[in-house]
Every structure is written in structure tokens, then in C-alpha cells.
Design a protein around this motif. Structure first.
Motif, short mmCIF file in Angstrom:
data_model
loop_
_atom_site.label_atom_id
_atom_site.label_comp_id
_atom_site.label_asym_id
_atom_site.label_seq_id
_atom_site.Cartn_x
_atom_site.Cartn_y
_atom_site.Cartn_z
N TYR A 128 -18.66 -5.11 5.13
CA TYR A 128 -18.57 -3.66 5.30
C TYR A 128 -17.70 -3.29 6.49
CZ TYR A 128 -22.22 -3.09 1.77
OH TYR A 128 -22.92 -3.10 0.60
N ALA A 129 -17.81 -4.05 7.55
CA ALA A 129 -16.96 -3.77 8.72
C ALA A 129 -15.48 -3.97 8.37
CB ALA A 129 -17.37 -4.66 9.88
N GLY A 130 -15.20 -5.01 7.58
CA GLY A 130 -13.82 -5.24 7.17
C GLY A 130 -13.30 -4.12 6.27
N ARG A 131 -14.16 -3.63 5.38
CA ARG A 131 -13.73 -2.52 4.52
C ARG A 131 -13.43 -1.26 5.34
NH1 ARG A 131 -17.91 -2.69 -0.68
NH2 ARG A 131 -17.37 -4.80 -1.42
N GLU A 132 -14.30 -0.99 6.30
CA GLU A 132 -14.07 0.20 7.14
C GLU A 132 -12.79 0.05 7.95
OE1 GLU A 132 -16.48 2.95 10.40
OE2 GLU A 132 -17.24 0.99 9.81
N ARG A 133 -12.57 -1.14 8.50
CA ARG A 133 -11.36 -1.36 9.29
C ARG A 133 -10.11 -1.21 8.42
NH1 ARG A 133 -13.13 -5.42 11.35
NH2 ARG A 133 -12.34 -7.02 9.92
N TRP A 134 -10.16 -1.74 7.21
CA TRP A 134 -8.99 -1.63 6.31
C TRP A 134 -8.72 -0.17 5.96
CZ3 TRP A 134 -7.93 0.41 1.56
CH2 TRP A 134 -6.74 0.01 0.95
N LEU A 135 -9.77 0.61 5.70
CA LEU A 135 -9.61 2.02 5.35
C LEU A 135 -8.97 2.79 6.51
CD1 LEU A 135 -10.08 4.53 3.60
CD2 LEU A 135 -12.41 4.63 4.51
N HIS A 136 -9.47 2.57 7.71
CA HIS A 136 -8.93 3.28 8.87
C HIS A 136 -7.46 2.91 9.10
CE1 HIS A 136 -13.22 3.91 10.68
NE2 HIS A 136 -13.01 4.59 9.55
N GLN A 137 -7.12 1.65 8.97
CA GLN A 137 -5.74 1.23 9.18
C GLN A 137 -4.81 1.84 8.15
OE1 GLN A 137 -5.90 -3.05 9.14
NE2 GLN A 137 -6.75 -3.21 11.22
N ALA A 142 -0.70 5.84 6.67
CA ALA A 142 -0.24 6.92 5.79
C ALA A 142 0.03 8.20 6.58
CB ALA A 142 -1.27 7.17 4.69
N HIS A 143 -0.79 8.43 7.59
CA HIS A 143 -0.57 9.62 8.42
C HIS A 143 0.74 9.52 9.20
CE1 HIS A 143 -1.28 12.95 11.13
NE2 HIS A 143 -1.17 12.14 12.17
N TRP A 144 1.02 8.36 9.80
CA TRP A 144 2.26 8.19 10.55
C TRP A 144 3.49 8.23 9.64
CZ3 TRP A 144 2.50 9.21 15.37
CH2 TRP A 144 1.43 8.97 16.22
N ARG A 145 3.35 7.89 8.40
CA ARG A 145 4.47 8.01 7.45
C ARG A 145 4.66 9.45 6.97
NH1 ARG A 145 2.11 3.25 5.20
NH2 ARG A 145 1.21 4.55 3.52
N GLU A 147 2.49 11.06 5.09
CA GLU A 147 1.90 11.20 3.75
C GLU A 147 0.52 11.83 3.78
OE1 GLU A 147 1.87 7.25 2.30
OE2 GLU A 147 4.05 7.10 2.05
N LEU A 148 -0.19 11.71 4.89
CA LEU A 148 -1.58 12.17 4.99
C LEU A 148 -1.67 13.16 6.15
CD1 LEU A 148 -3.99 11.27 3.21
CD2 LEU A 148 -4.81 9.95 5.17
N SER A 149 -2.29 14.29 5.88
CA SER A 149 -2.41 15.32 6.92
C SER A 149 -3.45 14.91 7.96
CB SER A 149 -2.82 16.65 6.28
OG SER A 149 -4.10 16.55 5.69
N VAL A 150 -3.38 15.55 9.11
CA VAL A 150 -4.32 15.21 10.18
C VAL A 150 -5.74 15.64 9.80
CG1 VAL A 150 -3.90 17.40 11.37
CG2 VAL A 150 -4.71 15.43 12.68
N GLU A 151 -5.88 16.71 9.02
CA GLU A 151 -7.20 17.11 8.57
C GLU A 151 -7.81 16.05 7.66
OE1 GLU A 151 -4.56 18.97 8.37
OE2 GLU A 151 -4.91 20.60 9.81
N ARG A 152 -7.00 15.51 6.78
CA ARG A 152 -7.50 14.45 5.89
C ARG A 152 -7.84 13.20 6.70
NH1 ARG A 152 -8.07 15.55 0.34
NH2 ARG A 152 -5.97 16.40 0.34
N LEU A 153 -7.06 12.90 7.71
CA LEU A 153 -7.33 11.73 8.55
C LEU A 153 -8.67 11.89 9.29
CD1 LEU A 153 -6.23 9.02 9.60
CD2 LEU A 153 -5.15 10.29 11.46
N ARG A 154 -8.96 13.09 9.72
CA ARG A 154 -10.25 13.34 10.38
C ARG A 154 -11.40 13.13 9.41
NH1 ARG A 154 -8.47 18.99 13.36
NH2 ARG A 154 -7.17 18.03 15.02
N ASP A 155 -11.22 13.55 8.18
CA ASP A 155 -12.27 13.33 7.17
C ASP A 155 -12.51 11.84 6.95
OD1 ASP A 155 -12.56 16.04 6.85
OD2 ASP A 155 -11.23 16.16 5.10
N VAL A 156 -11.43 11.05 6.97
CA VAL A 156 -11.58 9.61 6.77
C VAL A 156 -12.41 9.00 7.90
CG1 VAL A 156 -10.34 7.40 6.70
CG2 VAL A 156 -9.47 9.38 5.41
#
Length: 253
Positions: A128-137, A142-145, A147-156
Motif C-alpha cells: 500500500y505504501a508503494g501504491r501511494e508513493r507511485w500515485l503521488h509521483q 503530470a502537474h509539472w507537465r 496536464e493536471l491542475s493544482v486543484e486536482r493535485l490537492r485532491d490526490v
């Protein structure tokens, strides 16, 4: 007796002539009095045409022509600036559409992914820790590219709106692809609105510049001797700029 009768016969025609003359004079005066009010009334109803105004001095015409020429030059510069802003907004709109189209193509590849079962992995704290780390990365990348808004990043990172870090990375990949598609769709709609506003401003600025240019030319013609002034029809429908045919991608949603 004969003397009296003769005097009477002589005096009657004379009196008749005198009374006839008096009657003619009375009728003539009455006719003048009756006809005079009509002439007075006709005189009152006749419009009084004022004398034509003197033409303005040449110095005033030249000063006005110079002022209008300066205003026309400023309006032309403003129109060019608004047109450049509209062209930039149109380029931004085209890039936003292309980005959305790419995101739509990527998300469409995962249409049938929900029907497939998730891969089986050991459900341990490390997993589970690996899954969470992969999702955050992946979300941060995607945000730095862009593709993903800062609001969506906060939800993640807050684990809101269905972002459960315990899900399998395959499910997270599908969710990220759909989130990127939604954010790029919103960016495209915002770019389309800004492009419409920029086009409207450019159209109004071009119309103002054209009207001032026509007025400046007419003012210059009035200064020159022997020139016939042009009619003031700068804002007529014939001088308004026609709207250019522009290509727009298909509207989304």
C-alpha cells in the motif's frame, strides 16, 4: 314754383353721384380691412430662413484635421494591438485543442479497462505504501507537465474525489488519464472564451480605426481649396469591417 322744381331736378343727380362715390369708397376700405389680416397671417406663417453661416476659417479646419489625424493614428495602433492579442489567443486555442485531443485519445484507450480484473498483489503495508508513493509521483509529474491542475493535485494528496491510495496502480493510471482529459477540456473551453473576447475587442477596435480614418480623410479634403467635402458616412454599414471566416475545432461536450 317752376324755379324750385328746376333746382330740385338739377340737385338730385348731383346728390346721387356724391352718394355713389361715398359708397364706392366705403366698400373699397372694407375690402382692404378684410384682406389685410390674411396677408398678415400669411406673412407670419412664412418661415424665416436664417442667412447661411459663414464657413469656418481655414486655420480651424486645419487644426481639426490635425486632431482627427492624431486620433486616427492612435486608433490604428490600438487596432493592431488588439489584432495581435487575438492572433495570440487563437494560437493558444489551437494548442489547447491539440492537447485536449491527445488527452482524449489517451483516455479512450482505457475504455474497456474497467471490465478487466485488477492484478492480484499481496496486500501488505509495504504494498500500500508503494501504491501511494507511485500515485503521488505520477500526479506530480503530470502537474509539472501541465496536464493536471493544482486543484486536482490537492485532491490526490488529500485522497479526495475517489483518489484512494490503496487502489492498484493500473486503476490509478486510468483515473489519471481521465483527470488529465477533464482538465485539458476545461483549459480548452477557457481558451475558447478568451479567444472570442479577443476577437470582439479586435473587431470593435478595427471599426473605430476605420471610422476615424475616413473622418480624417474628409477633414483633410475640407482644408484643401477647391475640394468638395465628403459626406459624413464614416460609420455606415458599408465601412464596417466584415468578419473573417475562422476555423474552429468542434466544441467539446
Amino acid at each position: 314754383m317752376n324755379t324750385v322744381l328746376s333746382q330740385f331736378l338739377i340737385g338730385v343727380p348731383t346728390a346721387t353721384a356724391i352718394w355713389s362715390l361715398l359708397l364706392v369708397l366705403a366698400l373699397t376700405g372694407l375690402a382692404v380691412l378684410v384682406a389685410r389680416p390674411e396677408r398678415d397671417q400669411a406673412t407670419e406663417l412664412t418661415p424665416v430662413v436664417p442667412p447661411p453661416d459663414d464657413p469656418p476659417p481655414v486655420a480651424d479646419l486645419r487644426r481639426y484635421a490635425e486632431e482627427v489625424a492624431v486620433a486616427a493614428a492612435g486608433a490604428a495602433q490600438t487596432a493592431r494591438r488588439h489584432r495581435a492579442a487575438w492572433l495570440a489567443a487563437q494560437d493558444t486555442l489551437d494548442r489547447a485543442w491539440q492537447a485536449y485531443d491527445e488527452a482524449e485519445t489517451t483516455a479512450r484507450r482505457f475504455v474497456g479497462a474497467g471490465a478487466l480484473p485488477s492484478p492480484r498483489t499481496p496486500r501488505t503495508p509495504a504494498e500500500y505504501a508503494g501504491r501511494e508513493r507511485w500515485l503521488h509521483q505520477e500526479a506530480v509529474a503530470a502537474h509539472w507537465r501541465g496536464e493536471l491542475s493544482v486543484e486536482r493535485l490537492r485532491d490526490v494528496f488529500a485522497h479526495r474525489d475517489g483518489w484512494d491510495p490503496r487502489r492498484h496502480p493500473v486503476e490509478h493510471e486510468v483515473m489519471l488519464a481521465r483527470a488529465v482529459r477533464e482538465d485539458r477540456r476545461a483549459a480548452y473551453r477557457a481558451a475558447a472564451w478568451r479567444e472570442r473576447v479577443a476577437w470582439r475587442d479586435a473587431e470593435l477596435a478595427a471599426e473605430a480605426a476605420r471610422s476615424l480614418a475616413v473622418e480624417a480623410y474628409a477633414a483633410t479634403q475640407r482644408v484643401r481649396p477647391g475640394r468638395v467635402p465628403l459626406p459624413r458616412t464614416a460609420t455606415s454599414a458599408a465601412t464596417r469591417p466584415t468578419r473573417a471566416t475562422r476555423w474552429h475545432p468542434a466544441r467539446v461536450g
